[in-house]
Design an enzyme around this catalytic site. Structure first.
Site, PDB file in Angstrom:
ATOM      1  N   HIS A   1      29.199  21.687 -25.368  1.00 40.31           N
ATOM      2  CA  HIS A   1      28.071  21.158 -24.589  1.00 40.31           C
ATOM      3  C   HIS A   1      27.835  22.069 -23.381  1.00 40.31           C
ATOM      4  O   HIS A   1      28.791  22.469 -22.713  1.00 40.31           O
ATOM      5  CB  HIS A   1      28.388  19.725 -24.130  1.00 40.31           C
ATOM      6  CG  HIS A   1      27.265  19.105 -23.366  1.00 40.31           C
ATOM      7  ND1 HIS A   1      26.122  18.620 -23.983  1.00 40.31           N
ATOM      8  CD2 HIS A   1      27.086  18.914 -22.035  1.00 40.31           C
ATOM      9  CE1 HIS A   1      25.298  18.150 -23.062  1.00 40.31           C
ATOM     10  NE2 HIS A   1      25.858  18.317 -21.877  1.00 40.31           N
TER      11      HIS A   1
ATOM     12  N   ASN B   1      32.936  19.323 -30.135  1.00 38.12           N
ATOM     13  CA  ASN B   1      31.552  19.674 -29.815  1.00 38.12           C
ATOM     14  C   ASN B   1      31.564  20.637 -28.633  1.00 38.12           C
ATOM     15  O   ASN B   1      32.482  20.604 -27.813  1.00 38.12           O
ATOM     16  CB  ASN B   1      30.766  18.411 -29.440  1.00 38.12           C
ATOM     17  CG  ASN B   1      29.311  18.710 -29.126  1.00 38.12           C
ATOM     18  OD1 ASN B   1      28.659  19.483 -29.833  1.00 38.12           O
ATOM     19  ND2 ASN B   1      28.792  18.109 -28.068  1.00 38.12           N
TER      20      ASN B   1
ATOM     21  N   MET C   1      22.162  18.267 -33.661  1.00 38.94           N
ATOM     22  CA  MET C   1      21.331  17.403 -32.823  1.00 38.94           C
ATOM     23  C   MET C   1      21.188  15.998 -33.405  1.00 38.94           C
ATOM     24  O   MET C   1      20.086  15.472 -33.525  1.00 38.94           O
ATOM     25  CB  MET C   1      19.946  18.038 -32.641  1.00 38.94           C
ATOM     26  CG  MET C   1      19.988  19.420 -32.032  1.00 38.94           C
ATOM     27  SD  MET C   1      20.747  19.433 -30.397  1.00 38.94           S
ATOM     28  CE  MET C   1      19.456  18.632 -29.453  1.00 38.94           C
ATOM     29  N   ARG C   2      22.316  15.402 -33.755  1.00 40.35           N
ATOM     30  CA  ARG C   2      22.269  14.078 -34.377  1.00 40.35           C
ATOM     31  C   ARG C   2      23.430  13.278 -33.822  1.00 40.35           C
ATOM     32  O   ARG C   2      24.561  13.778 -33.830  1.00 40.35           O
ATOM     33  CB  ARG C   2      22.457  14.296 -35.873  1.00 40.35           C
ATOM     34  CG  ARG C   2      21.790  13.381 -36.852  1.00 40.35           C
ATOM     35  CD  ARG C   2      20.325  13.358 -36.851  1.00 40.35           C
ATOM     36  NE  ARG C   2      19.901  12.034 -37.291  1.00 40.35           N
ATOM     37  CZ  ARG C   2      18.763  11.489 -36.990  1.00 40.35           C
ATOM     38  NH1 ARG C   2      17.902  12.125 -36.243  1.00 40.35           N
ATOM     39  NH2 ARG C   2      18.474  10.285 -37.413  1.00 40.35           N
ATOM     40  N   LEU C   3      23.169  12.083 -33.339  1.00 44.70           N
ATOM     41  CA  LEU C   3      24.277  11.240 -32.902  1.00 44.70           C
ATOM     42  C   LEU C   3      25.064  10.794 -34.123  1.00 44.70           C
ATOM     43  O   LEU C   3      24.488  10.454 -35.152  1.00 44.70           O
ATOM     44  CB  LEU C   3      23.745  10.005 -32.177  1.00 44.70           C
ATOM     45  CG  LEU C   3      23.312  10.207 -30.739  1.00 44.70           C
ATOM     46  CD1 LEU C   3      22.800   8.885 -30.159  1.00 44.70           C
ATOM     47  CD2 LEU C   3      24.458  10.747 -29.900  1.00 44.70           C
TER      48      LEU C   3
ATOM     49  N   GLY D   1      22.234  28.508 -34.269  1.00 40.57           N
ATOM     50  CA  GLY D   1      23.552  28.861 -34.798  1.00 40.57           C
ATOM     51  C   GLY D   1      24.277  29.989 -34.094  1.00 40.57           C
ATOM     52  O   GLY D   1      25.138  30.644 -34.697  1.00 40.57           O
ATOM     53  N   SER D   2      23.987  30.211 -32.799  1.00 48.64           N
ATOM     54  CA  SER D   2      24.712  31.303 -32.134  1.00 48.64           C
ATOM     55  C   SER D   2      26.184  30.939 -31.920  1.00 48.64           C
ATOM     56  O   SER D   2      27.053  31.814 -31.951  1.00 48.64           O
ATOM     57  CB  SER D   2      24.043  31.688 -30.811  1.00 48.64           C
ATOM     58  OG  SER D   2      24.211  30.694 -29.830  1.00 48.64           O
ATOM     59  N   ASN D   3      26.483  29.668 -31.703  1.00 51.18           N
ATOM     60  CA  ASN D   3      27.903  29.275 -31.602  1.00 51.18           C
ATOM     61  C   ASN D   3      28.591  29.370 -32.959  1.00 51.18           C
ATOM     62  O   ASN D   3      29.773  29.735 -33.026  1.00 51.18           O
ATOM     63  CB  ASN D   3      28.037  27.873 -31.017  1.00 51.18           C
ATOM     64  CG  ASN D   3      27.940  27.887 -29.506  1.00 51.18           C
ATOM     65  OD1 ASN D   3      28.853  28.363 -28.825  1.00 51.18           O
ATOM     66  ND2 ASN D   3      26.819  27.418 -28.980  1.00 51.18           N
TER      67      ASN D   3
HETATM   68  C1  GRF Z   1      24.276  25.202 -27.331  1.00 51.68           C
HETATM   69  O1  GRF Z   1      23.828  25.399 -26.023  1.00 51.68           O
HETATM   70  C2  GRF Z   1      25.264  24.076 -27.392  1.00 51.68           C
HETATM   71  O2  GRF Z   1      26.049  23.963 -26.241  1.00 51.68           O
HETATM   72  C3  GRF Z   1      24.377  22.858 -27.522  1.00 51.68           C
HETATM   73  O3  GRF Z   1      23.320  23.286 -28.353  1.00 51.68           O
HETATM   74  C4  GRF Z   1      23.173  24.697 -28.244  1.00 51.68           C
HETATM   75  C5  GRF Z   1      23.297  25.242 -29.629  1.00 51.68           C
HETATM   76  O4  GRF Z   1      23.018  26.620 -29.696  1.00 51.68           O
HETATM   77  N1  GRF Z   1      25.119  21.736 -28.040  1.00 51.68           N
HETATM   78  P1  GRF Z   1      23.345  27.421 -31.005  1.00 51.68           P
HETATM   79  O5  GRF Z   1      22.626  26.730 -32.169  1.00 51.68           O
HETATM   80  O6  GRF Z   1      24.833  27.416 -31.196  1.00 51.68           O
HETATM   81  O7  GRF Z   1      22.794  28.796 -30.767  1.00 51.68           O
END
Ligand code: GRF
Length: 218
Positions: A115, A113, A96-98, A18-20
């Site tokens: 990436h 999203n 992490m789910r399509l 969850g850092s994003n």
């Molecule tokens: C990030 O690198 C994002 O680009 C990818 O999964 C990772 C998630 O990291 N989709 P976080 O959970 O947001 O720390």
């Protein structure tokens, strides 16, 4: 596809660290992002991202895909939750789910999203390792709209970083992650701000001073 009306209520879908999500929370708190995070939804019970949401006073909801007999039923539950929260934009952040038809029919034009590669290079898992193994000299991050194609929708924003000769997948990932944390809130603000259209597969913002409805084409 044109800008859709946006009420500035967003949801964030997560599976892990969850850092994003934290970057989005911090951007809202710092008023760099004019939005309300109406809910954080995890498909994995106990995902650390849920605790970040609780700390910020955001409703943290678990809808564990394992509890559902099919993808369709799982997505039906996610869609109901998002509709119940009245969100107009959904941000995947390490989700992490399509996502399949049931979800995409409801929120497909309203989902972003992030990436960790310069798409269309290196879609899918382990993008940073793919980049390193390919020997690229520039890597980066992409924020894009979500479609049925894996990491394949229209690109909203990208940021680049150099690849160093002595990089490991971990050091490269850390450099890219710093870009993600800056890029994602900026991209969400851009989309919520409206005045954009998708032309072909290109996200374009209206040039200031153009007439209503006119859009710039590169
Ligand atoms: C990030 O690198 C994002 O680009 C990818 O999964 C990772 C998630 O990291 N989709 P976080 O959970 O947001 O720390």
């Amino acid at each position: 596809m044109h800008a859709i009306s946006m009420n500035r209520r967003i949801a964030v879908l997560v599976s892990g660290r969850g850092s994003n999500l934290q970057a989005l929370i911090d951007a809202v708190a710092a008023k760099r992002l004019d939005a309300t995070i109406a809910a954080v939804v995890a498909n994995v019970a106990g995902a650390p991202a849920l605790e970040r949401a609780r700390q910020a006073g955001i409703p943290a909801v678990t809808i564990a895909h394992r509890d559902f007999a099919s993808r369709d039923l799982f997505e039906t539950a996610v869609v109901a939750e998002l509709r119940g929260r009245d969100v107009s934009l959904v941000c995947l952040a390490g989700f992490m789910r399509l996502l399949g038809r049931t979800y995409l029919d409801a929120f497909g034009e309203r989902t972003l999203n992030v990436h960790p590669s310069l798409l269309p290079a290196f879609p899918g898992v382990d993008a940073q390792r793919q980049a390193l193994e390919h020997g690229v000299k520039i890597a980066g991050a992409t924020v894009h709209f979500v479609t049925g194609e894996l990491d394949g929708g229209p690109i909203v924003a990208q940021g680049a970083v150099p690849v160093h000769d002595d990089d490991s997948a971990e050091t490269l990932a850390a450099r890219i992650l710093a870009v993600e944390h800056r890029l994602y809130p900026e991209a969400v603000a851009s989309v919520l701000g409206g005045g954009w259209a998708i032309q072909g597969r290109t996200y374009v913002k209206r040039v200031d001073g153009d007439g209503p409805g006119q859009t710039r084409r590169r």
